[in-house]
Design a protein around this motif. Structure first.
Motif, PDB file in Angstrom:
ATOM      1  N   ILE A 130     -11.043 -50.399  15.360  1.00 26.34           N
ATOM      2  CA  ILE A 130     -11.845 -49.598  14.196  1.00 26.34           C
ATOM      3  C   ILE A 130     -13.159 -49.688  14.598  1.00 26.34           C
ATOM      4  N   ILE A 131     -13.802 -48.574  14.937  1.00 27.94           N
ATOM      5  CA  ILE A 131     -15.378 -48.829  15.563  1.00 27.94           C
ATOM      6  C   ILE A 131     -16.192 -47.605  14.282  1.00 27.94           C
ATOM      7  N   ARG A 132     -16.898 -48.253  14.349  1.00 24.85           N
ATOM      8  CA  ARG A 132     -18.400 -47.613  13.130  1.00 24.85           C
ATOM      9  C   ARG A 132     -18.788 -46.611  13.977  1.00 24.85           C
ATOM     10  N   GLY A 133     -18.515 -45.398  12.817  1.00 23.49           N
ATOM     11  CA  GLY A 133     -19.340 -43.559  13.249  1.00 23.49           C
ATOM     12  C   GLY A 133     -17.966 -43.268  14.185  1.00 23.49           C
ATOM     13  N   GLU A 134     -18.330 -41.750  13.923  1.00 25.29           N
ATOM     14  CA  GLU A 134     -17.584 -40.507  14.611  1.00 25.29           C
ATOM     15  C   GLU A 134     -17.761 -40.710  16.249  1.00 25.29           C
ATOM     16  N   LYS A 135     -16.731 -40.227  16.697  1.00 23.24           N
ATOM     17  CA  LYS A 135     -16.380 -40.978  18.360  1.00 23.24           C
ATOM     18  C   LYS A 135     -17.777 -39.743  18.969  1.00 23.24           C
ATOM     19  N   PRO A 136     -17.730 -40.353  19.487  1.00 22.26           N
ATOM     20  CA  PRO A 136     -18.726 -39.929  20.270  1.00 22.26           C
ATOM     21  C   PRO A 136     -18.754 -39.305  21.717  1.00 22.26           C
ATOM     22  N   ALA A 137     -19.190 -38.467  22.264  1.00 22.91           N
ATOM     23  CA  ALA A 137     -19.119 -36.725  23.684  1.00 22.91           C
ATOM     24  C   ALA A 137     -18.436 -37.782  24.418  1.00 22.91           C
ATOM     25  N   ILE A 189      -8.352 -59.663  12.798  1.00 25.35           N
ATOM     26  CA  ILE A 189      -9.364 -60.508  12.681  1.00 25.35           C
ATOM     27  C   ILE A 189     -10.734 -59.927  12.456  1.00 25.35           C
ATOM     28  N   ASP A 190     -12.185 -60.222  11.432  1.00 26.13           N
ATOM     29  CA  ASP A 190     -13.240 -60.209  10.719  1.00 26.13           C
ATOM     30  C   ASP A 190     -13.756 -59.205  11.965  1.00 26.13           C
ATOM     31  N   GLU A 191     -14.901 -58.553  11.005  1.00 30.68           N
ATOM     32  CA  GLU A 191     -15.693 -58.239  12.062  1.00 30.68           C
ATOM     33  C   GLU A 191     -16.698 -59.501  12.465  1.00 30.68           C
ATOM     34  N   GLY A 192     -17.189 -59.146  14.229  1.00 33.63           N
ATOM     35  CA  GLY A 192     -17.439 -60.651  14.681  1.00 33.63           C
ATOM     36  C   GLY A 192     -17.062 -61.722  14.514  1.00 33.63           C
ATOM     37  N   GLY A 193     -15.442 -61.874  14.033  1.00 35.98           N
ATOM     38  CA  GLY A 193     -14.764 -63.095  14.246  1.00 35.98           C
ATOM     39  C   GLY A 193     -15.043 -64.112  13.401  1.00 35.98           C
ATOM     40  N   ALA A 250      -5.685 -56.304  15.542  1.00 34.94           N
ATOM     41  CA  ALA A 250      -6.798 -55.281  15.419  1.00 34.94           C
ATOM     42  C   ALA A 250      -8.161 -55.597  14.959  1.00 34.94           C
ATOM     43  N   THR A 251      -9.004 -55.166  14.831  1.00 37.51           N
ATOM     44  CA  THR A 251     -10.599 -55.452  14.306  1.00 37.51           C
ATOM     45  C   THR A 251     -11.917 -54.686  14.754  1.00 37.51           C
ATOM     46  N   PHE A 252     -12.862 -55.159  14.174  1.00 38.66           N
ATOM     47  CA  PHE A 252     -14.037 -53.775  13.821  1.00 38.66           C
ATOM     48  C   PHE A 252     -14.743 -54.491  14.496  1.00 38.66           C
ATOM     49  N   GLY A 253     -16.002 -53.114  14.949  1.00 33.28           N
ATOM     50  CA  GLY A 253     -17.309 -53.439  15.764  1.00 33.28           C
ATOM     51  C   GLY A 253     -17.662 -52.026  16.331  1.00 33.28           C
ATOM     52  N   GLY A 254     -18.830 -52.552  16.608  1.00 31.61           N
ATOM     53  CA  GLY A 254     -19.379 -51.028  16.809  1.00 31.61           C
ATOM     54  C   GLY A 254     -19.719 -50.731  18.371  1.00 31.61           C
ATOM     55  N   MET A 298      -7.206 -51.964  24.728  1.00 34.84           N
ATOM     56  CA  MET A 298      -7.209 -51.512  22.935  1.00 34.84           C
ATOM     57  C   MET A 298      -8.035 -50.415  23.034  1.00 34.84           C
ATOM     58  N   GLU A 299      -6.393 -49.547  22.509  1.00 40.12           N
ATOM     59  CA  GLU A 299      -6.425 -48.621  21.097  1.00 40.12           C
ATOM     60  C   GLU A 299      -7.940 -48.317  20.268  1.00 40.12           C
ATOM     61  N   LEU A 300      -8.625 -47.361  20.845  1.00 39.58           N
ATOM     62  CA  LEU A 300      -9.450 -47.157  19.646  1.00 39.58           C
ATOM     63  C   LEU A 300      -9.277 -45.810  18.357  1.00 39.58           C
ATOM     64  N   PHE A 301      -9.963 -46.885  16.766  1.00 37.82           N
ATOM     65  CA  PHE A 301      -9.641 -45.491  15.998  1.00 37.82           C
ATOM     66  C   PHE A 301     -11.770 -45.339  16.069  1.00 37.82           C
ATOM     67  N   PHE A 302     -11.753 -44.392  15.414  1.00 37.47           N
ATOM     68  CA  PHE A 302     -12.994 -44.010  15.047  1.00 37.47           C
ATOM     69  C   PHE A 302     -13.176 -43.772  13.482  1.00 37.47           C
ATOM     70  N   VAL A 303     -14.103 -44.618  12.883  1.00 37.46           N
ATOM     71  CA  VAL A 303     -13.936 -44.289  11.392  1.00 37.46           C
ATOM     72  C   VAL A 303     -15.331 -43.870  10.819  1.00 37.46           C
TER      73      VAL A 303
END
Ligand SMILES: *Cc1c(COP(=O)(O)O)cnc(C)c1O
Length: 296
Positions: free
Chosen positions: A86-93, A135-139, A59-63, A107-112
């Motif tokens: 874990i994706i930054r920002g609301e899920k876009p259309a 894993i931290d953002e950006g590794g 699991a990790t983070f990113g834009g 990859m399974e995406l979760f928007f926050v």
């Protein structure tokens, strides 16, 4: 991944001849058309650790345009592990190219929300029942730096007086510092505006190496800030492609190549200096631009 795809491109240009310096570009971008070279190196030992600890998922983070997200999805799949982003920002259309590709890799995406995204510890806490390897953002981290230290394995690096690379989290630069000799000058070009904490972050990553190697971070080439790409940068990237068939990305390597040229023209280097630029990849992020803006 086929590491033998990585090669070196020698650049011949008037501004180099004038200053009597040479420039080679280490083409990590050739490793894979979508997965960023440097991200792949950074992830190697994280994934190994996840496997060794029998973790169920990476699991990790990113834009939305994160090179790290794609590379993590790819590396997890390669290791036979499921992955979560874990994706930054609301899920876009409509999902970005990057997120679509990550999803296709499994990859399974979760928007926050952006606000929540900043509170990463809380997010990890929310999923604490799951046996995930985070894993931290950006590794970012020492394990990432260890992987990045292998970037220079594919070149005869003793040949170079200066090694120059883009800086985001600083993990790649830390890896280059771990692999370099104390006679070499390592220069990082920050893609962010005023990211003054970066020196400390890098020092932390290399604290176990003695003597501590010195490095410099240049903050003058952010072109307005992270993710900013004014017309002048786009025009420059196109010009470099026309002259050298060298494709650069607009977030990191375009700024770094520009910095090298500008520093050379300002006599930052001495006659006889041999420069190595790390082309860290990132070309998939160019797809955030409308079509035909770039010449490649
Ligand atoms: C992430 C990235 C960087 C920055 O690497 P850090 O280790 O975060 O400093 C540089 N170039 C490209 C293409 C990247 O994707």
């Amino acid at each position: 991944m086929d590491l033998s795809a990585i090669d070196i491109q020698n650049i011949e240009s008037e501004w180099l001849t004038n200053e009597k310096v040479s420039l080679d570009v280490l083409r990590l971008d050739k490793l894979h058309p979508v997965v960023s070279g440097n991200k792949w190196f950074k992830l190697k030992y994280y994934v190994e650790e996840a496997t060794a600890r029998n973790k169920s998922t990476i699991a990790t983070f990113g834009g939305a345009w994160s090179n790290h997200i794609i590379a993590a999805a790819y590396a997890a799949k390669d290791a036979g592990l499921p992955s979560v982003g874990i994706i930054r920002g609301e899920k876009p259309a409509k999902l970005s190219y990057t997120l679509t590709y990550a999803q296709e890799l499994g990859m399974e995406l979760f928007f926050v929300s952006r606000d929540k995204y900043r509170r990463k510890k809380e997010i990890i806490q929310d999923f604490s029942a799951s046996d995930w390897y985070w894993i931290d953002e950006g590794g970012y981290g020492k394990t990432g730096a260890k992987g990045a230290s292998e970037i220079l394995n594919s070149v005869n690096m003793s040949h170079y007086t200066h090694i120059i690379a883009s800086v985001g989290t600083g993990t790649m630069l830390a890896g280059l510092l771990l692999a370099s000799t104390n006679e070499q000058t390592i220069i990082g070009i920050s893609s962010m505006k005023g990211n003054t904490g970066i020196d400390q972050n890098i020092k932390h990553l290399i604290e176990n190496r003695s003597p501590t190697p010195s490095f410099e971070i240049n903050h003058d080439y952010h072109f307005g800030g992270y993710g900013k790409h004014p017309q002048s940068l786009i025009a420059f990237v196109n010009e470099v492609y026309h002259q050298h068939r060298l494709p650069l990305d607009i977030i990191y390597t375009g700024k770094t190549y520009f910095a090298i040229k500008d520093m050379a023209e300002k006599n930052r280097f001495k006659p006889g200096n041999r420069l190595l630029m790390i082309h860290s990849g990132g070309l998939q992020g160019n797809k955030s631009l409308p079509e035909k803006v770039l010449a490649f």
